[in-house]
Write a protein that holds these residues in place. Structure first.
Motif, short mmCIF file in Angstrom:
data_model
loop_
_atom_site.label_atom_id
_atom_site.label_comp_id
_atom_site.label_asym_id
_atom_site.label_seq_id
_atom_site.Cartn_x
_atom_site.Cartn_y
_atom_site.Cartn_z
N ARG A 29 -9.88 3.74 1.35
CA ARG A 29 -9.31 2.53 1.96
C ARG A 29 -10.40 1.72 2.66
NH1 ARG A 29 -6.20 0.44 6.26
NH2 ARG A 29 -4.03 0.09 5.66
N LEU A 82 -12.34 -0.24 0.13
CA LEU A 82 -11.59 -1.38 -0.40
C LEU A 82 -11.54 -2.53 0.61
CD1 LEU A 82 -8.51 0.36 -2.07
CD2 LEU A 82 -10.41 -0.76 -3.24
N GLU A 83 -11.29 -2.17 1.86
CA GLU A 83 -11.19 -3.23 2.88
C GLU A 83 -12.52 -3.94 3.05
OE1 GLU A 83 -9.71 -1.31 6.34
OE2 GLU A 83 -7.64 -1.30 5.60
N GLU A 96 -12.99 -6.22 0.07
CA GLU A 96 -12.09 -7.38 0.10
C GLU A 96 -12.67 -8.44 1.02
OE1 GLU A 96 -8.05 -6.57 1.24
OE2 GLU A 96 -7.62 -8.70 1.52
N LYS A 102 -10.97 -3.42 -7.24
CA LYS A 102 -10.57 -2.18 -7.93
C LYS A 102 -11.76 -1.25 -8.08
CE LYS A 102 -7.96 -0.51 -11.94
NZ LYS A 102 -7.21 -0.91 -13.15
N GLN A 160 -6.88 0.29 -6.06
CA GLN A 160 -7.18 -1.13 -5.98
C GLN A 160 -6.38 -1.78 -4.88
OE1 GLN A 160 -4.90 -1.57 -9.95
NE2 GLN A 160 -5.54 -3.65 -9.48
N ARG A 161 -6.95 -2.85 -4.37
CA ARG A 161 -6.30 -3.62 -3.33
C ARG A 161 -6.08 -5.03 -3.83
NH1 ARG A 161 -4.61 -3.63 1.53
NH2 ARG A 161 -4.81 -5.56 2.73
N GLY A 183 -0.09 -8.56 0.25
CA GLY A 183 -1.20 -7.65 -0.04
C GLY A 183 -0.68 -6.24 -0.23
N CYS A 184 -1.37 -5.47 -1.04
CA CYS A 184 -0.92 -4.09 -1.28
C CYS A 184 -2.07 -3.23 -1.81
CB CYS A 184 0.25 -4.06 -2.25
SG CYS A 184 -0.13 -4.68 -3.88
N VAL A 185 -1.85 -1.93 -1.79
CA VAL A 185 -2.83 -0.97 -2.32
C VAL A 185 -2.14 -0.13 -3.38
CG1 VAL A 185 -4.31 0.99 -1.79
CG2 VAL A 185 -4.08 -0.86 -0.13
#
Lengths: 351, 351, 351, 351
Positions: free
Chosen positions: D225, D228-229, D232, D244, D265-266, D327-329
């Motif tokens: 996480r 990904l953050e 992003e 991703k 993926q986010r 937004g989602c994961v």
């Protein structure tokens, strides 16, 4: 009759109620999903050439190569009828092409091998180069390359087609196209690929024209046979395999196609082999000589006596044992490279 | 004369005072350590066989093969005299073995190639198998395998030895042993390795007897020549290389040895090639025909006319251009696989 | 004095007469070319940081980073003075950058590692991304990537530079360019590479931005130390190495650079290690704690007591044995990946 | 009704007569065997967690983990009912383990991934080491390693099981064994594998404990996480995938298991993605946030709105397009490594 035990009934209610959500209980099927050892549905099978050939010739009358696109009798595993499969993962068929015929040009994701069974003088054209066929030659059609076949000779020519059709279907990854012209244009002299890649050398600047597939698309029997004879004479004979060589992709050392391995082996006269088994089911084509194979699983043994041009299949994790009084030569193929790539290949040599 | 600038004097004092601690300033040598392009100390050089051969024969009188262990005249790069090196990283020599002689069995970390220059009928024995020599054959001694040479014929036999001696010395990784007997025992018929691995097939169970080195240790000229001739006739000729093939290890598709690549090329009659350069310096042995090469660097050009059995070296990042009126065949080797493994190989084709 | 034996005189005449043709007899040097075991000219050496640091600081006064391009004191092997080499194949130096300074942007074929020795807050910029330095961090400059260094902090920062300069020089394959601007433009936030490749994950579509070199160009000490401590507590300690980890390229599992491997190891308090030797000579930087190493070859032993920020070299095939009363952490690098790629790596663990 | 055309009748007679020999005509099925593009029987499907969870809990009452061995509700593709398959080649199920329960130790050829959906504090033990579960963690059971699960916490724990069961069944290569004891013995502290292999380092001497499978068997969500953050925020967002990352085996850079790739993926808030398709069908588990996916094939579109803990499948060569307001994961897995190993992977990004 008694009612089922209450908790079994409760379970069944659960199963019934969740079924519309596409849910199903693992514990009812776990054992069959994760068996203690391979439990293939395939069975051993033999196709005697003298029984098959008349049907091939009748097919030659019933349909033209062009209409059929490929005039092939599929060798279906008796336990997999209707699936066009000789093992769960492999396809085998015998293709006939008559003098003057053409099997039109197309291409597909599926990889194909051709092993010449009867007749000389037909050809396969691959990527602009023709390979003339002779019995015992092993020819490749790499994935996604244009190919067509024709027969310029005056005798019927028959070959074994081995394809990974079930694999590509299982992984939902097949593409295909028909060519605009019936026969592709020849752009290279026959033998160019062999000259480029077949002499333990390779061009400095033309590597890997077919990706992971061998750039040699025709391996003549003349050379394979010479190697086998030499080794039978000069090197120790293996107790299980006799003298067995695998065909290789000279640019990788691996199998000629990513999905299929091919082999040729010679059982010397008087050979009485020890039993073995392996996870990859294999299809055999008898090239020369006679012999027999005993295939066994869970106490049930099948004995096949084979002669030239016969075909048979040894399914996964069946024990097989070869013998030959007069000596013989066998070609075979399997999906071993897939087993190896996935880390699931197993074999066992018994004594 | 003036005193140096004060801060230069201070720097010099610093250098002098820290020198006993084995410290030295990078900024005084940075440019030469990290040059804008390769600045090899090597120079082009040619060894005409008719000039070298008399010395080889005199060596044959001056010392026996057995006393010499290996009766070789080293081809030293004129700019690297005393270093036993033909380029910074490669060794080249011409070895003579007279009828009846034996060069005793030993083994070492260094990999060796033999390219037969003159005479037939001598042999190299590698790991229990002999290879009979004919001009144009390329033979390998894999790293750390026992090997000896002998001459059962009635003519002197001469071959080019190419070794990675400077590489092994540079990396401080050389080991060597002498055998207890002069000639190793023959345990396999000649030709067994070729039968096992040389026909685009390999034994199912004898992979990689020499690790990363090719299991084929003799590549006969007859077959290499046939491939070149075929391609000269049937396929496009490259403007820089003519028809050029690299020898390969059929179990990997890579070079026959981890440290050295080998090549054979044919320049067709009338070939006038375009110039190229590459980071790997290369040693050439002329097999057939005559031709010339012009080697250039920073405006200085060297022109070599060559004839059969001559040898020459094209150093790193020198521009080379071949031509041949009558056509010719060239064998060559370089340390290209090392450049490729380290990600430092560069080449440039100029027009 | 007697005349030399006639045949020795004849040989000498032969040598003299063929020398102008750049020919020389192998048999006079064979033994040294093919030694029974590695016979490196390198010797063990130690650089005590408290002795070296004053010279570094004087260098800081004698020349600016910008004028020097790289203000580095090279650690020269005492047996290889003048060659800018710490072993035959590796370069080591200590680089100083003072507050406010910039070492201008350039790129070269040579791969570089930086291991931070003293001070925090300087940075290296590689390919548009900066990495801030802290003691114990290991930072890479991949081959042929633009890089510059700067110090935005208020303390001097010193790091160990490890490069493959002698390797690139030996293979004649070095290229270099200066950037048009002193500092390259920053195009990515610091930490982007670590986020992309450092969490045991990788972008689906940005593989291998630096070819064979790790896409992570900064490996922070914080994380390496955590791993070592954890393993020291929870897993068996090796009798030779203590707890030793190699840094890896997460896209290949191999070494971070094709030419150099890097390691970090922890010797627990009271560790008294067994002796070992290996063909790859290694350079050590002491991160924390104190200890000693005894390095031996052919009966000659050297004993180095080391403290934080000291540096020492263990040459090829020298036996080394570590011990530490209080425990310590050591960073090291060698050219092991080259030895492995060439199939010449050997190591021996003695008891 | 008319009689069939005479030659059709003749063909049918041929088919009938050769059928007992297990021969069948290719030309009647060629088109379906070699389709112009992938024609998977699978359909898109969604399992809403709030609908599935009650059945899971009822299963918790209906059978113990020990009796079930594995208490799992299989997610069956609606078009493949009865085959225990979510795509033709992949298995998916939701496993529940209640406080105090144990799922007994066994091992099998099949590789398994666990993706934690609900609850913390259960564990998987693999090869002597436990991994404690937290939502979003990705845990591996390598092929042929002993594994058991248990729940020492006080809440139910649910995870997604992804296995290659259909692949192993298709290739007839499955073996399985039950352990003698219910729970395997713990031989290593939790976190040892992560310390050894998860910090971009690896032990010098413990390479590849699980062969081709990643030696890290637990990839914590916390770290994925964070990556990904970071990306992003700091790096360009892909128009098709958002941000991703693929999980990798740090010893090879390849997928964590030879048969399955895994991804996280986010999709940023407001993401409205472009459509794509690929040959590998994929199973998704929603980790955080909400969104929707539109899946289309041959003009038929299916729209799924998804929320945390929902699961859905995108079959082979179906076009998919993601969007998310808040937004989602998403976690996902597929058999991409098999497609890649066989050279049959295709993907297409549409605009």
């Amino acid at each position: 009759m008694n009612a089922p035990h209450p908790h079994l009934a409760a379970r069944q209610r659960l199963y019934d109620e969740m079924s519309p959500l596409n849910l199903t209980p693992l514990w009812e099927v776990l054992h069959s999903l994760v068996p203690p050892q391979p439990a293939t549905p395939c069975v051993p099978a033999l196709w005697k050439y003298d029984e098959v050939r008349p049907f091939l010739m009748r097919a030659g009358e019933a349909i033209t190569a062009e209409e059929a696109v490929r005039r092939v009798l599929i060798l279906e595993n008796p336990a997999l009828r209707g699936q066009s499969a000789v093992t769960q993962s492999l396809y085998a068929g015998l293709q006939l092409i008559l003098p003057g015929e053409v099997a039109p040009s197309h291409r597909h994701t599926q990889s194909a091998l051709r092993f010449i069974v009867e007749g000389s003088g037909a050809y396969t054209a691959v990527d602009g180069e023709r390979a003339t066929m002779h019995p015992g030659d092993f020819i490749i059609t790499p994935s996604w390359t244009w190919h067509d076949h024709g027969n310029d000779a005056d005798v019927p020519v028959v070959w074994l087609d081995g394809l990974d059709i079930p694999i590509i279907r299982f992984f939902d990854a097949g593409f295909a196209q028909n060519d605009v012209s019936k026969s592709q244009q020849v752009t290279r002299a026959e033998g160019t690929s062999m000259a480029r890649y077949g002499h333990n050398m390779a061009p400095v600047r033309h590597d890997a024209p077919f990706g992971a597939t061998s750039p040699i698309f025709s391996y003549p029997y003349e050379r394979s046979r010479e190697a086998l004879e030499r080794l039978e004479r000069d090197a120790p004979v293996d107790d299980w395999d006799g003298v067995k060589l695998r065909y290789l992709n000279p640019l990788t050392g691996g199998s000629p196609m990513p999905t299929m391995a091919t082999f040729m082996q010679r059982l010397p006269a008087g050979f009485s082999g020890k039993p073995w088994r392996q996870t990859d089911g294999a299809v055999y084509s008898v090239v020369e000589g006679e012999g027999e194979v005993v295939i066994e699983r869970q106490g049930v043994a099948t004995r096949f006596a084979f002669a030239p041009r016969d075909h048979f299949v040894v399914p996964s994790w069946h024990t097989a044992r070869f013998s030959s009084k007069q000596g013989c030569v066998l070609f075979s193929y399997s999906d071993r490279p897939v087993h190896q790539a996935l880390g699931i290949h197993q074999e066992e040599r018994l004594s």
